[in-house]
Design a protein around this motif. Structure first.
Motif, PDB file in Angstrom:
ATOM      1  N   VAL A  37      23.198  61.445  26.792  1.00 25.70           N
ATOM      2  CA  VAL A  37      23.713  60.179  27.402  1.00 25.70           C
ATOM      3  C   VAL A  37      22.696  59.224  27.952  1.00 25.70           C
ATOM      4  CG1 VAL A  37      25.861  58.771  28.143  1.00 25.70           C
ATOM      5  CG2 VAL A  37      26.484  61.388  26.855  1.00 25.70           C
ATOM      6  N   LEU A  38      22.705  57.474  27.754  1.00 27.98           N
ATOM      7  CA  LEU A  38      21.939  57.119  28.682  1.00 27.98           C
ATOM      8  C   LEU A  38      22.631  56.645  29.943  1.00 27.98           C
ATOM      9  CD1 LEU A  38      19.910  54.855  26.533  1.00 27.98           C
ATOM     10  CD2 LEU A  38      18.915  56.553  27.523  1.00 27.98           C
ATOM     11  N   GLY A  92      27.378  41.598  20.920  1.00 28.21           N
ATOM     12  CA  GLY A  92      28.361  41.405  21.923  1.00 28.21           C
ATOM     13  C   GLY A  92      27.350  42.000  23.333  1.00 28.21           C
ATOM     14  N   PHE A  93      26.169  42.219  23.163  1.00 26.68           N
ATOM     15  CA  PHE A  93      25.391  42.314  24.588  1.00 26.68           C
ATOM     16  C   PHE A  93      24.641  41.206  24.795  1.00 26.68           C
ATOM     17  CE2 PHE A  93      20.819  42.307  26.000  1.00 26.68           C
ATOM     18  CZ  PHE A  93      20.970  42.658  26.912  1.00 26.68           C
ATOM     19  N   ALA A  94      24.416  40.680  23.655  1.00 28.54           N
ATOM     20  CA  ALA A  94      24.483  39.039  23.864  1.00 28.54           C
ATOM     21  C   ALA A  94      25.364  37.581  24.596  1.00 28.54           C
ATOM     22  CB  ALA A  94      23.973  38.429  22.265  1.00 28.54           C
ATOM     23  N   VAL A  95      25.920  38.242  24.163  1.00 31.56           N
ATOM     24  CA  VAL A  95      27.230  37.176  24.590  1.00 31.56           C
ATOM     25  C   VAL A  95      27.244  37.442  25.983  1.00 31.56           C
ATOM     26  CG1 VAL A  95      29.410  37.440  25.103  1.00 31.56           C
ATOM     27  CG2 VAL A  95      28.570  36.623  22.439  1.00 31.56           C
ATOM     28  N   GLN A  96      26.936  38.042  26.671  1.00 32.28           N
ATOM     29  CA  GLN A  96      27.273  39.249  28.151  1.00 32.28           C
ATOM     30  C   GLN A  96      26.456  38.460  28.851  1.00 32.28           C
ATOM     31  OE1 GLN A  96      29.030  43.394  28.801  1.00 32.28           O
ATOM     32  NE2 GLN A  96      29.247  43.350  27.166  1.00 32.28           N
ATOM     33  N   ALA A  97      24.947  38.668  28.204  1.00 30.02           N
ATOM     34  CA  ALA A  97      23.766  38.673  28.462  1.00 30.02           C
ATOM     35  C   ALA A  97      24.171  37.080  29.162  1.00 30.02           C
ATOM     36  CB  ALA A  97      22.689  39.076  27.927  1.00 30.02           C
ATOM     37  N   GLY A  98      24.141  36.497  27.800  1.00 27.46           N
ATOM     38  CA  GLY A  98      24.349  35.140  27.792  1.00 27.46           C
ATOM     39  C   GLY A  98      24.856  34.277  28.821  1.00 27.46           C
ATOM     40  N   ALA A  99      26.437  35.051  29.385  1.00 28.40           N
ATOM     41  CA  ALA A  99      27.162  34.567  30.485  1.00 28.40           C
ATOM     42  C   ALA A  99      27.172  35.231  32.119  1.00 28.40           C
ATOM     43  CB  ALA A  99      28.500  35.403  30.047  1.00 28.40           C
ATOM     44  N   ASP A 141      19.690  39.022  17.205  1.00 30.25           N
ATOM     45  CA  ASP A 141      19.291  40.347  16.785  1.00 30.25           C
ATOM     46  C   ASP A 141      20.967  40.173  16.739  1.00 30.25           C
ATOM     47  OD1 ASP A 141      18.895  43.025  15.901  1.00 30.25           O
ATOM     48  OD2 ASP A 141      16.931  42.765  15.641  1.00 30.25           O
ATOM     49  N   PRO A 142      20.595  41.398  15.181  1.00 31.37           N
ATOM     50  CA  PRO A 142      22.408  41.271  14.417  1.00 31.37           C
ATOM     51  C   PRO A 142      22.899  42.959  14.848  1.00 31.37           C
ATOM     52  CG  PRO A 142      20.614  41.448  13.304  1.00 31.37           C
ATOM     53  CD  PRO A 142      20.551  40.513  14.048  1.00 31.37           C
ATOM     54  N   ARG A 143      21.745  43.557  16.294  1.00 32.84           N
ATOM     55  CA  ARG A 143      22.269  44.693  15.974  1.00 32.84           C
ATOM     56  C   ARG A 143      23.181  44.821  17.745  1.00 32.84           C
ATOM     57  NH1 ARG A 143      16.234  47.663  15.175  1.00 32.84           N
ATOM     58  NH2 ARG A 143      15.885  45.594  16.031  1.00 32.84           N
ATOM     59  N   TRP A 144      22.758  43.569  18.474  1.00 32.95           N
ATOM     60  CA  TRP A 144      23.066  43.910  19.545  1.00 32.95           C
ATOM     61  C   TRP A 144      24.409  42.504  19.863  1.00 32.95           C
ATOM     62  CZ3 TRP A 144      18.515  46.031  19.466  1.00 32.95           C
ATOM     63  CH2 TRP A 144      17.557  44.157  19.490  1.00 32.95           C
ATOM     64  N   GLU A 190      24.063  49.180  30.624  1.00 34.30           N
ATOM     65  CA  GLU A 190      24.979  50.668  29.983  1.00 34.30           C
ATOM     66  C   GLU A 190      25.250  50.061  29.691  1.00 34.30           C
ATOM     67  OE1 GLU A 190      25.687  52.734  34.345  1.00 34.30           O
ATOM     68  OE2 GLU A 190      26.266  50.565  34.253  1.00 34.30           O
ATOM     69  N   THR A 191      25.200  48.677  28.055  1.00 30.91           N
ATOM     70  CA  THR A 191      26.525  47.898  27.736  1.00 30.91           C
ATOM     71  C   THR A 191      25.609  49.107  26.643  1.00 30.91           C
ATOM     72  OG1 THR A 191      26.471  45.881  27.977  1.00 30.91           O
ATOM     73  CG2 THR A 191      26.285  46.318  26.282  1.00 30.91           C
ATOM     74  N   VAL A 192      27.071  49.530  25.754  1.00 27.74           N
ATOM     75  CA  VAL A 192      26.439  51.029  24.807  1.00 27.74           C
ATOM     76  C   VAL A 192      25.339  50.392  23.353  1.00 27.74           C
ATOM     77  CG1 VAL A 192      27.252  52.638  22.834  1.00 27.74           C
ATOM     78  CG2 VAL A 192      28.382  51.829  25.103  1.00 27.74           C
ATOM     79  N   SER A 193      25.821  48.737  23.631  1.00 26.34           N
ATOM     80  CA  SER A 193      24.767  48.138  22.547  1.00 26.34           C
ATOM     81  C   SER A 193      23.980  47.232  22.832  1.00 26.34           C
ATOM     82  CB  SER A 193      25.335  47.070  21.461  1.00 26.34           C
ATOM     83  OG  SER A 193      26.282  46.056  22.451  1.00 26.34           O
ATOM     84  N   ALA A 194      23.144  47.610  23.852  1.00 20.65           N
ATOM     85  CA  ALA A 194      21.856  47.050  24.328  1.00 20.65           C
ATOM     86  C   ALA A 194      20.904  47.430  23.779  1.00 20.65           C
ATOM     87  CB  ALA A 194      22.206  47.457  26.248  1.00 20.65           C
ATOM     88  N   PRO A 195      19.680  46.471  23.896  1.00 18.68           N
ATOM     89  CA  PRO A 195      18.941  47.077  23.554  1.00 18.68           C
ATOM     90  C   PRO A 195      18.167  48.315  23.428  1.00 18.68           C
ATOM     91  CG  PRO A 195      18.493  44.806  23.620  1.00 18.68           C
ATOM     92  CD  PRO A 195      19.376  44.841  24.229  1.00 18.68           C
ATOM     93  N   SER A 196      18.204  48.900  24.690  1.00 19.27           N
ATOM     94  CA  SER A 196      17.753  49.507  25.615  1.00 19.27           C
ATOM     95  C   SER A 196      18.011  51.041  24.516  1.00 19.27           C
ATOM     96  CB  SER A 196      18.004  50.135  27.178  1.00 19.27           C
ATOM     97  OG  SER A 196      19.200  49.178  27.074  1.00 19.27           O
ATOM     98  N   HIS A 197      19.249  51.134  24.553  1.00 17.40           N
ATOM     99  CA  HIS A 197      19.928  51.849  23.412  1.00 17.40           C
ATOM    100  C   HIS A 197      19.509  52.190  22.011  1.00 17.40           C
ATOM    101  CE1 HIS A 197      23.381  53.156  26.101  1.00 17.40           C
ATOM    102  NE2 HIS A 197      23.175  51.782  27.082  1.00 17.40           N
TER     103      HIS A 197
END
Length: 383
Positions: free
Chosen positions: A56-57, A104-111, A99-102, A74-81
């Protein structure tokens, strides 16, 4: 152009070599990589994630430290994972069209104000052990040169983990993860206590905590731990033997209770007689100035390196341009009488003043016992 012809590259190579042979612990090395990555890649955040024994990262280093944005890594859908899972370098140049893979992460990062991201893997003998990621406020692709630099920094962190410890890196990771978790909890608790005590938002409270860590030459987690242990909370009061006192200065209340509290705290440090009375008078005058000219402020009192230190700060308009404390005793109604008196008591007083506020730093040596060491009251001050 070769590296030998590029002064910036030569400086970086020299810094890398110095870092690898220096006596840095793992924590310092990983934070150095994160900070340099943020600077060199023109990013606003950078983080290093390593896998624990279960794969686990875990976030082990981030720049800037202790900001809400750190949770993005630490977001599970982040590109790092995804980079960890695939072993590939990944780039998303525009998180508004992610990218369609993340999504949810994109929304959080954009905010949080971020528009682009890259993540590269960290490898040991072909095994992926973690990732290095950076976030930028502006959209746009990362150049091939920037991606190579990101990978080089990831490799440096990986080599550093092996060089700095002769035990397995996963054992080091487990120990560091526990330390970092404890440190984060302490920092969150400390800034929450400060925010409530000083009636400020948590971001301002974190800045106050950072400043205290710098002036006592300790890391943020150790400073937060001391603060949590020494400052009063809803369920606990602290006595005069505590190593730290932090109090608000407000317009709504008399300074008499604050003065009594400070006197009690000073007595607990071993200060007494005219020395205590004089230092208390200097603190009272500084607090009065903050109350009268800035509608309040903050008082910090702490013990460090055989001395007492007091900082009175405010968010007022600051001292006027060209300000100077009168050399001779001013007229009794002169507006700078208080500062003149404070300097008479504390000749090494430091004043920092801008249009955003004023800070006064006062210093008082602690009494020395016959053994030639500071009084016992100073023994628990840390620093």
């Amino acid at each position: 152009m070769s590296a030998a012809d590029d002064p910036a590259m030569m400086d970086l190579l020299a810094e890398v070599s110095d870092t690898l042979v220096a006596d840095l612990d793992t924590d310092a090395l990983l934070h150095w990589v994160s900070e340099r990555g943020m600077q060199l890649l023109s990013a606003q955040a950078a983080g290093i994630m390593l896998a624990d024994a279960r794969g686990v990262l875990r976030l082990l280093a981030v720049a800037p430290q202790y900001t809400p944005q750190a949770k993005l890594f630490e977001t599970v859908s982040a590109p790092s994972h995804w980079s960890f899972a695939t072993g590939q370098s990944l780039v998303d140049p525009d998180l508004e069209d992610p990218d369609p893979r993340w999504p949810g992460f994109a929304v959080q990062a954009g905010a949080a104000g971020f528009r682009s991201v890259t993540a590269v893997p960290m490898r040991i003998h072909g095994e992926i052990i973690g990732t290095f990621s950076v976030l930028r406020h502006r959209p746009g692709p990362f150049s091939d040169e920037q991606l190579r630099l990101a990978q080089a920094l990831a490799n440096l962190a990986t080599v550093g983990l092996l060089v700095k410890r002769d035990t397995g890196y996963r054992r080091v990771l487990a120990a560091r993860s526990q330390q970092i978790l404890i440190g984060r909890v302490a920092v969150e608790r400390a800034r929450g206590i400060l925010a409530e005590l000083l009636d400020m938002n948590t971001a301002a409270a974190l800045q106050e905590l950072r400043r205290h860590a710098m002036r006592t030459d300790r890391n943020l987690a150790a400073t937060a731990t001391e603060l949590v242990r020494n400052l009063p909370t809803q369920h606990r009061n602290t006595g005069p033997a505590s190593a730290l006192l932090v109090q608000p200065i407000t317009m709504a209340s008399s300074l008499a209770p604050l003065r009594d509290l400070v006197r009690q705290w000073l007595s607990g440090t071993g200060l007494s007689g005219t020395t205590l009375d004089s230092f208390l008078l200097a603190i009272h005058e500084a607090a009065t100035n903050a109350q009268e000219h800035a509608r309040g402020g903050r008082l910090w009192l702490w013990r460090h390196d055989g001395s007492l230190w007091c900082e009175i700060s405010d968010d007022g308009p600051g001292l006027p341009a060209g300000f100077e404390i009168p050399a001779g005793m001013p007229h009794i109604h002169h507006q700078q009488t208080g500062l003149w008196l404070i300097r008479r008591i504390c000749p090494d007083m430091l004043i920092t003043s801008t249009t955003g506020g004023t800070r006064l730093l006062l210093h008082q040596p602690l009494p020395v016992q016959s053994t030639g060491s500071p009084s016992a009251a100073d023994s628990d001050a840390g620093g």
